[in-house]
Design a protein around this motif. Structure first.
Motif: not given
Length: 319
Positions: A292-298
């Protein structure tokens, strides 16, 4: 085994998720449990073929390649980890986030990320046992056996390549929580000390600060102060073995529960607080989703046994 039960020749067409992988690693993943010696014999004798031709073990698969997989009898395979084992079953409940391209696991402390060095199985073998039909499952990075928290696993070769590139370019942020001995000074925010890794005859890895070591940087921030210890946030800017543990010890504040880089003082305080493991937890992981090219934080919550230790430290503070 009857003729109808005998394994047959298979043909596998390489898709984008497998393109770029070495043929030997592809076979080790596909033929789970088959000894490596058998895999390499299949390659040497030409029983495995790509586009009807012989290939060497180092051949890298290309998109559209047709791979011939010969019959491999079940008796030749070694049994993998039993999916009924409690620890392996618990991995299903430890999934923090899953997409078509990757899984983020909240790894439990005490479980290795992979088998080897006297460990028959780890997280990756457990996941493969739980998901026998998954075509691709590979570790993106590693956590020490005694460290808990966010662990990233790729489900596609393309995702693995993207994540490894992010690690090389320092575009993946890892944040840990650690309990260290003493009062950490707010001024000690960045530890910049080269690390040299040595392997003892026993196979044990020991890391120390040394001028000839690799560049290593860890940023520390104080989260909570106690009379005899400090809860800190540690963000490694490089990815060296035991980096946080060695940098903290180098700063004069070894981690509680660290039997390799700790000292008598850390052992005594860990016992007083009821700590029975290394207090190091991978609390969060941030990266760009390759699809997606989106920033992800887990985020991975602090395990209950570490929360109990902090509660004990607060009680002693208030007392």
């Amino acid at each position: 085994m009857s003729a109808s039960d005998a394994p047959a020749v298979r043909f596998v067409t390489i898709d984008d998720g497998r393109a770029g992988q070495r043929i030997d690693n592809f076979l080790l993943t596909l033929l789970k449990g088959v000894p490596k010696s058998r895999i390499y014999k299949l390659l040497r004798t030409g029983e495995v073929r790509v586009n009807k031709g012989r290939i060497k073990a180092e051949y890298r698969l290309e998109l559209g390649d047709l791979v011939r997989i010969p019959p491999v009898r079940v008796s030749e395979a070694e049994p993998g980890p039993n999916p009924g084992l409690r620890k392996i079953q618990a991995l299903d409940d430890a999934v923090l986030l899953e997409t078509d391209g990757y899984i983020v696991i909240n790894k439990p402390a005490g479980m290795a990320v992979h088998g080897g060095s006297g460990v028959s199985y780890g997280v990756i073998e457990g996941l493969r046992a739980l998901r026998p039909d998954a075509p691709f499952l590979e570790l993106v990075h590693r956590l020490d056996r005694d460290t808990s928290g966010c662990l990233l696993v790729a489900k596609k070769r393309s995702a693995l390549r993207a994540f490894h590139e992010a690690l090389r370019e320092k575009d993946m942020d890892k944040v840990y929580q650690a309990l260290v001995i003493g009062k950490w000074s707010a001024r000690k925010q960045l530890i910049n000390a080269p690390l040299l890794k040595n392997e003892l005859q026993s196979g044990e890895r020991v890391v120390r600060v040394h001028a000839e070591g690799k560049e290593s940087q860890t940023r520390f921030a104080v989260l909570e102060n106690f009379p005899s210890c400090t809860l800190v946030e540690a963000s490694p800017l490089t990815g060296r073995t035991h980096q946080i543990r060695v940098h903290a010890a180098h700063a004069g504040h070894p981690l509680l529960g660290d039997d390799k880089y700790g000292n008598d003082e850390t052992v005594a305080l860990a016992g007083k607080l009821g700590l029975k493991r290394l207090f190091l937890h991978a609390a969060s992981l941030s990266f760009v989703d390759p699809a997606s090219g989106k920033e992800v934080t887990v985020n991975a919550p602090l395990p209950e046994e570490l929360d109990v230790v902090l509660a004990s430290a607060r009680t002693q503070t208030n007392g």
